[in-house]
Design a protein around this motif. Sequence first.
Motif, PDB file in Angstrom:
ATOM      1  N   MET A 193       1.020  -1.145  -0.063  1.00  0.00           N
ATOM      2  CA  MET A 193       0.024  -0.033  -0.037  1.00  0.00           C
ATOM      3  C   MET A 193       0.941   1.161   0.040  1.00  0.00           C
ATOM      4  SD  MET A 193      -2.620  -1.146   2.901  1.00  0.00           S
ATOM      5  CE  MET A 193      -3.532   0.468   3.113  1.00  0.00           C
ATOM      6  N   ILE A 194       2.174   1.244   0.254  1.00  0.00           N
ATOM      7  CA  ILE A 194       3.114   2.226   0.503  1.00  0.00           C
ATOM      8  C   ILE A 194       3.102   3.301  -0.557  1.00  0.00           C
ATOM      9  CG2 ILE A 194       5.029   1.282  -0.558  1.00  0.00           C
ATOM     10  CD1 ILE A 194       4.888   2.939   2.841  1.00  0.00           C
ATOM     11  N   HIS A 195       3.026   3.052  -2.031  1.00  0.00           N
ATOM     12  CA  HIS A 195       2.894   4.159  -2.928  1.00  0.00           C
ATOM     13  C   HIS A 195       1.811   4.817  -3.152  1.00  0.00           C
ATOM     14  CE1 HIS A 195       6.877   2.871  -4.678  1.00  0.00           C
ATOM     15  NE2 HIS A 195       6.437   1.764  -4.751  1.00  0.00           N
ATOM     16  N   PRO A 196       0.494   4.253  -3.261  1.00  0.00           N
ATOM     17  CA  PRO A 196      -0.761   5.093  -2.994  1.00  0.00           C
ATOM     18  C   PRO A 196      -0.627   5.824  -1.665  1.00  0.00           C
ATOM     19  CG  PRO A 196      -0.961   2.839  -3.608  1.00  0.00           C
ATOM     20  CD  PRO A 196       0.216   2.827  -3.163  1.00  0.00           C
ATOM     21  N   LEU A 197      -0.140   5.443  -0.493  1.00  0.00           N
ATOM     22  CA  LEU A 197      -0.171   5.969   0.684  1.00  0.00           C
ATOM     23  C   LEU A 197       0.685   7.196   0.692  1.00  0.00           C
ATOM     24  CD1 LEU A 197      -0.465   3.234   3.382  1.00  0.00           C
ATOM     25  CD2 LEU A 197      -2.211   4.998   2.582  1.00  0.00           C
ATOM     26  N   LEU A 198       2.042   7.103  -0.054  1.00  0.00           N
ATOM     27  CA  LEU A 198       2.702   8.306  -0.206  1.00  0.00           C
ATOM     28  C   LEU A 198       2.069   9.621  -0.846  1.00  0.00           C
ATOM     29  CD1 LEU A 198       6.133   6.550  -0.790  1.00  0.00           C
ATOM     30  CD2 LEU A 198       5.477   8.013   1.278  1.00  0.00           C
ATOM     31  N   ALA A 199       1.374   9.097  -2.096  1.00  0.00           N
ATOM     32  CA  ALA A 199       0.736  10.053  -2.952  1.00  0.00           C
ATOM     33  C   ALA A 199      -0.322  10.852  -2.001  1.00  0.00           C
ATOM     34  CB  ALA A 199       0.064   9.465  -4.118  1.00  0.00           C
ATOM     35  N   ASP A 200      -1.131   9.843  -1.184  1.00  0.00           N
ATOM     36  CA  ASP A 200      -2.067  10.636  -0.271  1.00  0.00           C
ATOM     37  C   ASP A 200      -1.484  11.361   0.714  1.00  0.00           C
ATOM     38  OD1 ASP A 200      -4.990  10.314   0.265  1.00  0.00           O
ATOM     39  OD2 ASP A 200      -4.230   9.650   2.163  1.00  0.00           O
ATOM     40  N   LEU A 201      -0.448  11.237   1.340  1.00  0.00           N
ATOM     41  CA  LEU A 201       0.438  11.979   2.166  1.00  0.00           C
ATOM     42  C   LEU A 201       0.672  13.224   1.709  1.00  0.00           C
ATOM     43  CD1 LEU A 201       1.905  12.329   4.982  1.00  0.00           C
ATOM     44  CD2 LEU A 201       3.818  11.151   3.721  1.00  0.00           C
ATOM     45  N   GLY A 202       0.962  13.197   0.350  1.00  0.00           N
ATOM     46  CA  GLY A 202       1.285  14.457  -0.262  1.00  0.00           C
ATOM     47  C   GLY A 202      -0.070  15.313  -0.423  1.00  0.00           C
ATOM     48  N   LEU A 203      -1.216  14.710  -0.671  1.00  0.00           N
ATOM     49  CA  LEU A 203      -2.264  15.589  -0.838  1.00  0.00           C
ATOM     50  C   LEU A 203      -2.783  16.018   0.596  1.00  0.00           C
ATOM     51  CD1 LEU A 203      -4.368  13.143  -3.240  1.00  0.00           C
ATOM     52  CD2 LEU A 203      -3.671  15.567  -3.648  1.00  0.00           C
ATOM     53  N   ASN A 262       2.031  19.498  -5.364  1.00  0.00           N
ATOM     54  CA  ASN A 262       1.018  18.752  -6.221  1.00  0.00           C
ATOM     55  C   ASN A 262       1.830  18.258  -7.314  1.00  0.00           C
ATOM     56  OD1 ASN A 262      -1.813  19.071  -5.556  1.00  0.00           O
ATOM     57  ND2 ASN A 262      -1.321  20.857  -5.161  1.00  0.00           N
ATOM     58  N   LEU A 263       2.834  19.012  -7.813  1.00  0.00           N
ATOM     59  CA  LEU A 263       3.895  18.428  -9.251  1.00  0.00           C
ATOM     60  C   LEU A 263       4.400  17.151  -8.849  1.00  0.00           C
ATOM     61  CD1 LEU A 263       5.535  21.843 -10.419  1.00  0.00           C
ATOM     62  CD2 LEU A 263       3.733  20.209 -11.440  1.00  0.00           C
ATOM     63  N   LEU A 264       5.060  17.184  -7.443  1.00  0.00           N
ATOM     64  CA  LEU A 264       5.519  15.708  -7.130  1.00  0.00           C
ATOM     65  C   LEU A 264       4.198  14.707  -6.895  1.00  0.00           C
ATOM     66  CD1 LEU A 264       8.095  14.417  -6.157  1.00  0.00           C
ATOM     67  CD2 LEU A 264       7.692  15.273  -3.710  1.00  0.00           C
ATOM     68  N   ILE A 265       3.346  15.012  -6.302  1.00  0.00           N
ATOM     69  CA  ILE A 265       2.156  14.065  -6.216  1.00  0.00           C
ATOM     70  C   ILE A 265       1.909  13.406  -7.738  1.00  0.00           C
ATOM     71  CG2 ILE A 265      -0.183  13.698  -5.608  1.00  0.00           C
ATOM     72  CD1 ILE A 265       0.513  15.954  -3.495  1.00  0.00           C
ATOM     73  N   ASP A 266       1.590  14.272  -8.584  1.00  0.00           N
ATOM     74  CA  ASP A 266       1.201  13.884  -9.945  1.00  0.00           C
ATOM     75  C   ASP A 266       2.671  13.041 -10.661  1.00  0.00           C
ATOM     76  OD1 ASP A 266      -0.943  15.039  -9.803  1.00  0.00           O
ATOM     77  OD2 ASP A 266      -0.377  17.072 -10.725  1.00  0.00           O
ATOM     78  N   ALA A 267       3.628  13.389 -10.344  1.00  0.00           N
ATOM     79  CA  ALA A 267       4.796  12.570 -10.580  1.00  0.00           C
ATOM     80  C   ALA A 267       4.873  11.062 -10.262  1.00  0.00           C
ATOM     81  CB  ALA A 267       5.895  13.221 -10.457  1.00  0.00           C
ATOM     82  N   ILE A 268       4.447  11.024  -9.005  1.00  0.00           N
ATOM     83  CA  ILE A 268       4.703   9.510  -8.371  1.00  0.00           C
ATOM     84  C   ILE A 268       3.488   8.911  -8.741  1.00  0.00           C
ATOM     85  CG2 ILE A 268       6.478  10.423  -6.712  1.00  0.00           C
ATOM     86  CD1 ILE A 268       4.169  10.349  -4.651  1.00  0.00           C
ATOM     87  N   LYS A 269       2.385   9.434  -9.007  1.00  0.00           N
ATOM     88  CA  LYS A 269       1.186   8.492  -9.207  1.00  0.00           C
ATOM     89  C   LYS A 269       1.264   7.366 -10.044  1.00  0.00           C
ATOM     90  CE  LYS A 269      -2.556  11.768  -7.784  1.00  0.00           C
ATOM     91  NZ  LYS A 269      -3.789  12.582  -8.060  1.00  0.00           N
ATOM     92  N   PRO A 270       1.976   7.339 -11.191  1.00  0.00           N
ATOM     93  CA  PRO A 270       1.777   6.410 -11.828  1.00  0.00           C
ATOM     94  C   PRO A 270       2.747   4.996 -11.213  1.00  0.00           C
ATOM     95  CG  PRO A 270       2.514   8.349 -13.157  1.00  0.00           C
ATOM     96  CD  PRO A 270       2.382   8.802 -11.770  1.00  0.00           C
ATOM     97  N   GLY A 271       3.488   5.305 -10.281  1.00  0.00           N
ATOM     98  CA  GLY A 271       4.219   4.004  -9.563  1.00  0.00           C
ATOM     99  C   GLY A 271       3.297   3.703  -8.585  1.00  0.00           C
ATOM    100  N   ALA A 272       2.083   4.077  -8.218  1.00  0.00           N
ATOM    101  CA  ALA A 272       1.267   3.859  -7.350  1.00  0.00           C
ATOM    102  C   ALA A 272       0.381   2.380  -7.493  1.00  0.00           C
ATOM    103  CB  ALA A 272       0.519   4.882  -6.569  1.00  0.00           C
ATOM    104  N   LYS A 273       0.856   1.378  -7.314  1.00  0.00           N
ATOM    105  CA  LYS A 273       0.359   0.185  -7.724  1.00  0.00           C
ATOM    106  C   LYS A 273       0.444  -0.772  -6.353  1.00  0.00           C
ATOM    107  CE  LYS A 273       1.846   0.113 -12.491  1.00  0.00           C
ATOM    108  NZ  LYS A 273       2.829  -0.404 -13.640  1.00  0.00           N
ATOM    109  N   THR A 274      -0.742  -1.364  -6.276  1.00  0.00           N
ATOM    110  CA  THR A 274      -0.476  -2.390  -4.939  1.00  0.00           C
ATOM    111  C   THR A 274      -0.184  -3.783  -5.190  1.00  0.00           C
ATOM    112  OG1 THR A 274      -2.949  -2.814  -5.576  1.00  0.00           O
ATOM    113  CG2 THR A 274      -2.511  -1.158  -3.976  1.00  0.00           C
TER     114      THR A 274
END
Length: 274
Positions: A193-203, A262-274
């Motif tokens: 869950m770590i990648h989606p959670l990192l994106a959510d942390l940024g949000l 926001n730019l950083l969040i958008d950039a790491i979203k493609p790697g957010a896979k479970t």
Amino acid sequence: MMKPIFRTVRALPLSGRIGLGLVLFWIAIAALAPLIAPYGVGTFVDEEVFSPASARLWLGSDYLGRDVLTRIIWGSRNTVFLALGAALMAVAIGTSVAMLAAIRGGWTDQILCRAMDTLISIPSKIFALVMVAAFGSSMTLLLAIAAFTYTPGNFRISRALAMNLVALDFVQVARARGERSFHIALREMLPNMIHPLLADLGLRFVFVVLLLSGLSFLGLGVQPPHADLGSLVRENISGLSSGALAIVAPAVAIATLTVGANLLIDAIKPGAKT
């Protein structure tokens, strides 16, 4: 250890690198504030108010003759650390409760979901205003309000991820081995869950920055002589008509911090896979 980090940074698109640079810049400013601030946070350094930029005062003076650059450096410290602390608390609490709900299921899941639905229905600004009006503004209270406000949102995202994982074979095998819920959550589910959670942390970080800035603009956030970026905009509002740097600079600081995140969040979203 450093090579994977460098590979990850190189893999980011240009917008992601710009976002990362902006975020790291403000984190560094916040961390080094006691060392790099030219003056004390409340020191009066100029007889003129809203003076223009000069060799001595790079961003001019504010409505009381204090150094704007110093105020922004110290204000960024409060903004960044309060927002980061509240975002980490919200994600940690929300994710923990979500994994508990997914693993236990049944009535535990239903009760926790209904409780979070109730909390998320409370308007964040109104809740914050009521709490500050009732108990007074303090760093601890602002941290608690921001964390409490954004925990339900993280819970919903984390529960959706956890519910997908809990039905997979490797989790079922761990259950069949007799592993405890804590082990299943920490060792089997959380790494996936770590990648989606990192994106959510940024949000959550961006949301908290905007919440704290809004409260400070209303005079209910960080109190003088301390400041955050939002309170710097509010206290220098009388300089708006003249375009004083004392109000323009903190507004730009808030914009660069949130846009960078926001730019950083958008950039790491493609790697957010479970």
